[in-house]
Design a protein around this motif. Structure first.
Motif, PDB file in Angstrom:
ATOM      1  N   VAL A 288      46.035 -27.349   7.123  1.00 33.38           N
ATOM      2  CA  VAL A 288      45.795 -27.815   8.307  1.00 33.38           C
ATOM      3  C   VAL A 288      46.478 -29.013   8.716  1.00 33.38           C
ATOM      4  CG1 VAL A 288      43.955 -28.767  10.037  1.00 33.38           C
ATOM      5  CG2 VAL A 288      43.092 -27.037   8.598  1.00 33.38           C
ATOM      6  N   ASN A 289      47.360 -28.625   9.895  1.00 37.09           N
ATOM      7  CA  ASN A 289      48.033 -29.727  10.005  1.00 37.09           C
ATOM      8  C   ASN A 289      47.740 -30.281  11.543  1.00 37.09           C
ATOM      9  OD1 ASN A 289      49.986 -31.342  11.598  1.00 37.09           O
ATOM     10  ND2 ASN A 289      51.678 -29.463  11.765  1.00 37.09           N
ATOM     11  N   LEU A 290      47.281 -31.108  11.402  1.00 34.56           N
ATOM     12  CA  LEU A 290      46.557 -32.575  11.889  1.00 34.56           C
ATOM     13  C   LEU A 290      47.565 -33.009  12.976  1.00 34.56           C
ATOM     14  CD1 LEU A 290      44.407 -34.967   9.498  1.00 34.56           C
ATOM     15  CD2 LEU A 290      43.646 -32.430  10.227  1.00 34.56           C
ATOM     16  N   SER A 291      48.087 -32.896  13.087  1.00 40.50           N
ATOM     17  CA  SER A 291      49.610 -33.364  14.359  1.00 40.50           C
ATOM     18  C   SER A 291      49.066 -32.016  15.160  1.00 40.50           C
ATOM     19  CB  SER A 291      50.447 -33.477  14.061  1.00 40.50           C
ATOM     20  OG  SER A 291      50.875 -32.531  13.978  1.00 40.50           O
ATOM     21  N   ALA A 292      48.966 -30.738  14.989  1.00 39.07           N
ATOM     22  CA  ALA A 292      48.276 -29.436  15.941  1.00 39.07           C
ATOM     23  C   ALA A 292      47.882 -29.474  17.359  1.00 39.07           C
ATOM     24  CB  ALA A 292      48.679 -28.308  14.830  1.00 39.07           C
ATOM     25  N   ALA A 293      48.250 -28.568  18.515  1.00 39.84           N
ATOM     26  CA  ALA A 293      47.343 -28.743  19.473  1.00 39.84           C
ATOM     27  C   ALA A 293      46.313 -28.669  19.159  1.00 39.84           C
ATOM     28  CB  ALA A 293      48.359 -28.246  20.502  1.00 39.84           C
ATOM     29  N   ASP A 294      46.164 -27.061  18.461  1.00 36.62           N
ATOM     30  CA  ASP A 294      45.045 -26.072  17.797  1.00 36.62           C
ATOM     31  C   ASP A 294      44.082 -27.141  16.745  1.00 36.62           C
ATOM     32  OD1 ASP A 294      47.062 -25.450  16.304  1.00 36.62           O
ATOM     33  OD2 ASP A 294      46.091 -23.446  16.225  1.00 36.62           O
ATOM     34  N   VAL A 295      44.342 -28.182  16.328  1.00 35.90           N
ATOM     35  CA  VAL A 295      43.305 -28.811  15.228  1.00 35.90           C
ATOM     36  C   VAL A 295      42.029 -28.324  15.625  1.00 35.90           C
ATOM     37  CG1 VAL A 295      43.240 -31.205  16.847  1.00 35.90           C
ATOM     38  CG2 VAL A 295      43.712 -31.125  13.821  1.00 35.90           C
ATOM     39  N   LYS A 296      41.376 -28.287  16.343  1.00 30.62           N
ATOM     40  CA  LYS A 296      40.051 -28.264  16.502  1.00 30.62           C
ATOM     41  C   LYS A 296      39.724 -27.105  15.893  1.00 30.62           C
ATOM     42  CE  LYS A 296      35.986 -28.420  19.311  1.00 30.62           C
ATOM     43  NZ  LYS A 296      35.572 -28.855  20.398  1.00 30.62           N
ATOM     44  N   ARG A 297      40.413 -25.637  16.006  1.00 28.01           N
ATOM     45  CA  ARG A 297      40.078 -25.054  16.720  1.00 28.01           C
ATOM     46  C   ARG A 297      40.232 -24.338  14.381  1.00 28.01           C
ATOM     47  NH1 ARG A 297      42.969 -20.374  15.122  1.00 28.01           N
ATOM     48  NH2 ARG A 297      45.163 -21.328  15.340  1.00 28.01           N
ATOM     49  N   ARG A 298      41.701 -24.753  14.050  1.00 25.54           N
ATOM     50  CA  ARG A 298      42.229 -25.152  12.635  1.00 25.54           C
ATOM     51  C   ARG A 298      40.896 -25.177  11.802  1.00 25.54           C
ATOM     52  NH1 ARG A 298      48.004 -23.451  11.846  1.00 25.54           N
ATOM     53  NH2 ARG A 298      48.528 -23.191  13.335  1.00 25.54           N
ATOM     54  N   LEU A 299      40.961 -26.648  12.421  1.00 29.64           N
ATOM     55  CA  LEU A 299      39.302 -27.404  11.353  1.00 29.64           C
ATOM     56  C   LEU A 299      38.197 -26.180  11.426  1.00 29.64           C
ATOM     57  CD1 LEU A 299      40.061 -31.228  12.723  1.00 29.64           C
ATOM     58  CD2 LEU A 299      39.801 -29.720  10.519  1.00 29.64           C
ATOM     59  N   THR A 300      37.730 -25.853  12.332  1.00 33.70           N
ATOM     60  CA  THR A 300      36.168 -25.135  12.525  1.00 33.70           C
ATOM     61  C   THR A 300      36.324 -24.170  11.304  1.00 33.70           C
ATOM     62  OG1 THR A 300      35.624 -25.594  14.530  1.00 33.70           O
ATOM     63  CG2 THR A 300      34.752 -23.670  14.487  1.00 33.70           C
ATOM     64  N   GLN A 301      37.319 -23.794  10.924  1.00 41.02           N
ATOM     65  CA  GLN A 301      37.461 -22.607  10.500  1.00 41.02           C
ATOM     66  C   GLN A 301      37.590 -22.501   9.692  1.00 41.02           C
ATOM     67  OE1 GLN A 301      41.771 -21.305  11.602  1.00 41.02           O
ATOM     68  NE2 GLN A 301      41.068 -19.198  13.009  1.00 41.02           N
ATOM     69  N   LEU A 302      37.270 -23.649   9.081  1.00 40.51           N
ATOM     70  CA  LEU A 302      37.525 -24.950   7.492  1.00 40.51           C
ATOM     71  C   LEU A 302      35.539 -24.396   7.117  1.00 40.51           C
ATOM     72  CD1 LEU A 302      39.141 -27.670   6.778  1.00 40.51           C
ATOM     73  CD2 LEU A 302      39.810 -25.885   6.236  1.00 40.51           C
TER      74      LEU A 302
END
Length: 895
Positions: free
Chosen positions: A838-852
């Motif tokens: 998960v790249n925390l600098s990405a604009a879609d960081v919330k979606r990526r974190l939620t997928q965890l």
């Protein structure tokens, strides 16, 4: 009332055609009945159809030419076998484009009050083509889950029917759960037995009879194998199998293999099974799946003692075990043989079961079943006529409705707050072993070693165990799972909910495990269960495994003479099962973390002074920028992931620059705090270079030979075993990524500079060129490998150790060089891991974190960066919320 039936063919020999002819003939006494047979390929129907019934042959291929209304013969022939357009071809491989044309012409002009479909594909066509004033009743004549075309057409179009009739209660419950609030009226309706005189069996002839199409699903080779096991102990008994089909040669070969050509008969099909049942004393059914088998109904009506493999539907719904027949575990030839021997040698048992079977068969009398169908049809027509909208279109407007709550989701109050996976496994074993102790003396446990724990009981104790489980005080976070088998969907519930549905069966496996879903998300405890198996007793007196076994396919009853400790509980087992196996790691495994608190002002002042003296690439943000040292508290959650998912870790070594997390209890016996001064030379300090720190980690006092190296931004995502990271011989797994090292001087990133240095060293030493980087996972390491590298490449390793910040001359010892070196020297191997970055600098960081939170990865990494698309404080909050949800149970080393 006018009733129309729509089926693939009324002319063939089979359960569906027989059931519809029986039902239609009975209805013709009271109503106008017509049959729409999509295909006709023979001159005469196998089952006699009442002359009062009108039969519409939509595709007539009984002659030399194919006839369809409105088409020339050559046009019809051209369409025969062409994939249909009105339905998905996979829904029914037997329907083609010619059927499309015929159905499209015939169904829109149906004038019946109610139309009855008998396959999901025909239901889908009826909902779209039949006039809206016609009520639709769908009858399922097979176990829906067994359809090769899958469940899609039934689940999609059932909401548009007025009534769906299922053959058994489990099938009806399953459909109701799947459709939820969008379900139509769902009824349970067995098939009637065809009318007519039925002679009764005297049960005194030494004859076993089976009947049905000779095909793989019927598993007649099992029946021959079972008979062979006991034939010598049943002198004079014969086995007769009626029917024909593609498996005939297989069955004949099995007969020949056992030398039973004079004891097993294959006379082919017959038109008078009623007479043949009366000649039999025992009937056997060995199908892998059944809807509501007519052969069992007919045999029971003749008073024959029946033994059948258990199926998720059908036999289990018909037979009450040891009351009006015998059920044995699916696929257990030994159990089938034992049941045949028991029946053949006990005339009183045959008589008891046979008389009870006759009483059961009375419930399938044609008159009583017909009366029930008439009521269902009349109710459907009245309700449909009163509707202002005609055919339901709710599912077209809103999609297929879902059940209010998934059957796999924990009910309120069953979250298991504060429970770890290890504690859940222990609780499941404690409950199951306590109940097993109450119901029998000869249960045992197959220890997990490198697999799963299995608690084994005799099949004779199955019902008592289930009753005991329902009566026990089960932790609310544990559920009972009836696993998927043979395509039939899994069922899950509390013991009080599920046990009543399981008691009458003969299934061999049950799983006691935490609910997999909590509030719509995968549970922290998902997959941490106990497998319970019931082994059937064979004719040899041994208990026989229901499937693949780790140690033995059969064991003597009561021979478990050893004990072992599983999940901290002492349980009975066999001596051979106590010792470790070659498939498991038996050596200690430690974990090493490197960590820094970048917000510490004393540490940061030292960093600034050191940076002022640095030169070259050390001055770049990628080598020494603040983002490299940001601490969001990830270490606490990363160490929690070890507590939850790797309780086998011996010691956690935390390497710091004299810093201690405020929440960490350093006196805990599993935590060892290591200062940079303990492992690095004095002239290398202070250091702010992770590459430099990595060069000294193998010098940690007391460190195990095999260990995992983790950064604090790396986390385990679900339960893990040592064998995922090491082989039993100690070889370390490496996980290549899709990233490439690239050509020389292509990139200024420090980790690629280090990769290039590693490449040069390995080229000189081994004559190879490295191409790939590695995933940022936990890195399995061997202490001896690191020591060997430090000795062989001492100049480069020492130079790295003394670089205060990342430098273009660094080696990356633990994240790249050791992996490649291990592959080249035999100390490592390429492993497999499900991993997320998960790249925390990405604009879609919330979606990526939620997928965890889906917990579908073995491990994951949260990668930081100097430039963020979202405000840092927002990212900090998202990270904290996600990690707290992932790892909600505190570790014992936390204050």
């Amino acid at each position: 009332m006018r009733i129309a039936y729509l089926l693939p063919t009324i002319y063939g020999m089979g359960g569906t055609a027989s059931a519809i002819v029986t039902q239609a003939n009975a209805m013709a006494r009271f109503h106008d009945v017509e049959i729409y047979s999509v295909y006709r390929e023979v001159e005469a129907a196998h089952y006699a159809i009442d002359p009062a019934i009108t039969v519409h042959d939509l595709v007539d291929a009984s002659g030399e030419q194919v006839h369809v209304a409105g088409l020339m013969p050559d046009e019809a022939a051209a369409l025969r076998g062409t994939p249909p357009l009105l339905i998905n071809p996979s829904w029914d491989p037997n329907l083609d484009a010619l059927a499309d044309v015929a159905l499209e012409a015939a169904l829109p002009i149906v004038t019946a009050d109610v139309l009855v479909s008998v396959t999901p594909a025909l239901l889908s066509l009826a909902t779209q083509l039949v006039p809206s004033h016609v009520a639709l009743v769908h009858q399922e004549h097979r176990s829906s889950s067994q359809r090769t075309s899958g469940l899609e057409p039934l689940l999609t179009f059932a909401p548009r029917a007025d009534v769906v009739a299922m053959l058994t209660e489990p099938m009806a419950t399953w459909l109701s759960d799947e459709l939820g609030t969008g379900a139509p009226e769902i009824v349970v309706m067995p098939n009637a037995i065809p009318p007519g005189f039925r002679p009764r069996s005297l049960r005194d002839a030494p004859l076993i009879v089976a009947a049905g199409r000779l095909m793989g699903e019927k598993q007649y080779a099992h029946l021959v194998n079972a008979f062979a096991l006991v034939a010598d102990r049943m002198p004079g008994w014969r086995l007769r199998i009626y029917g024909d089909g593609p498996s005939r040669f297989e069955v004949m070969s099995t007969v020949r293999k056992h030398g039973l050509w004079d004891r097993v008969e294959l006379p082919g099909p017959t038109t008078d099974m009623a007479t043949e049942w009366a000649k039999a004393s025992i009937s056997a059914l060995t199908s892998r799946s059944e809807g509501f088998p007519l052969v069992i109904q007919e045999a029971m009506a003749a008073g024959v003692a029946v033994v059948s493999y258990d199926c998720p539907s059908g036999p289990r719904a018909i037979i009450e075990d040891d009351v009006d027949g015998l059920l044995v575990a699916q696929g257990s030839e030994q159990a089938l043989a034992a049941a045949l021997l028991r029946l053949a040698t006990d005339a009183s048992l045959r008589d008891r079961l046979g008389e009870a079977a006759i009483a059961k068969a009375a419930s399938w009398d044609i008159d009583s079943i017909t009366d029930r169908w008439r009521t269902i049809f009349e109710r459907a027509v009245a309700r449909h006529g009163a509707s202002t909208s005609g055919r339901s279109t709710a599912h077209l407007r809103a999609g297929r409705p879902a059940a209010a709550r998934s059957r796999h989701e924990a009910p309120a109050g069953a979250e298991g707050t504060g429970v770890t996976p290890a504690q859940a496994r222990e609780a499941a074993l404690a409950v199951a072993s306590r109940v097993a102790d109450q119901v029998c003396d000869d249960w045992f446990v197959v220890p997990p070693h490198a697999g799963e724990t299995v608690l084994v009981l005799p099949m004779s104790a199955r019902r008592a165990f289930l009753d005991g489980l329902a009566a026990t005080d089960l932790p609310p976070y544990l559920s009972v799972l009836d696993p998927e088998r043979g395509g039939w969907p899994a069922r899950r519930g509390t013991p009080s909910d599920l046990v009543p549905h399981l008691r009458g069966g003969r299934t061999s496996v049950l799983v006691l495990e935490p609910w997999p879903l909590v509030d719509g998300r995968p549970s922290l405890l998902a997959g941490c269960g106990l497998r319970v198996e019931w082994w059937e007793e064979g004719v040899d007196g041994d208990l026989h495994s229901p499937g693949q076994a780790r140690y033995a396919t059969h064991v003597p009853r009561g021979a478990a003479s050893a004990t072992t400790v599983v999940e901290r509980l002492e349980v009975p087992t066999f001596p051979v099962m106590v010792e470790p196996t070659p498939e498991e790691c038996r050596f200690p495994i430690d974990v090493v973390y490197t960590w820094v608190d970048g917000s510490d002002p004393v540490w940061d002042e030292a960093r600034r002074r050191r940076l002022a003296e640095a030169t070259g690439t050390m001055q770049t943000p990628a080598a020494s920028g603040r983002a490299r040292f940001v601490d969001r508290g990830e270490l606490r959650w990363s160490m929690r992931s070890l507590h939850l998912f790797a309780p086998w870790v011996r010691t956690i070594h935390l390497v710091t620059a004299g810093q201690v997390p405020t929440w960490l209890d350093t006196s805990h016996p599993r935590v060892n705090l290591v200062d940079h001064r303990d492992i690095l030379p004095t002239d290398a300090l202070p250091t702010f270079n992770s590459h430099a720190i990595e060069t000294a980690l193998h010098r940690i006092e007391g460190l195990s030979e095999q260990f995992l190296y983790l950064n604090d931004d790396v986390f385990l995502g679900r339960p893990s075993r040592p064998e995922q990271w090491f082989t039993p011989s100690g070889s370390a797994a490496v996980f290549p990524s899709s990233g490439v090292v690239g050509l020389p001087d292509q990139d200024d990133l420090p980790f690629l500079h280090a990769a290039a240095t590693n490449r040069r060293l390995l080229q000189d030493a081994f004559g190879v060129t490295t191409t790939r980087t590695f995933k940022h996972t936990p890195h399995p390491q061997r202490r001896s490998t690191l020591a060997a590298i430090s000795k062989q490449f001492a100049t480069d390793v020492d130079r790295t150790a003394r670089a205060p910040f990342r430098s273009e001359t660094d080696v990356s010892l633990l994240s790249s060089l050791a992996q490649h070196y291990g592959l080249l020297t035999g100390a490592a191997h390429v492993g497999a891991v499900d991993y997320s970055f998960v790249n925390l600098s990405a604009a879609d960081v919330k979606r990526r974190l939620t997928q965890l939170l889906d917990r579908d990865q073995d491990c994951f990494c949260l990668g930081d960066h100097h430039e963020m698309a979202r405000p840092p404080e927002v990212v900090d909050q998202l990270v904290a919320e996600t990690l707290d949800a992932c790892f909600s149970v505190a570790a014992p080393w936390e204050h």
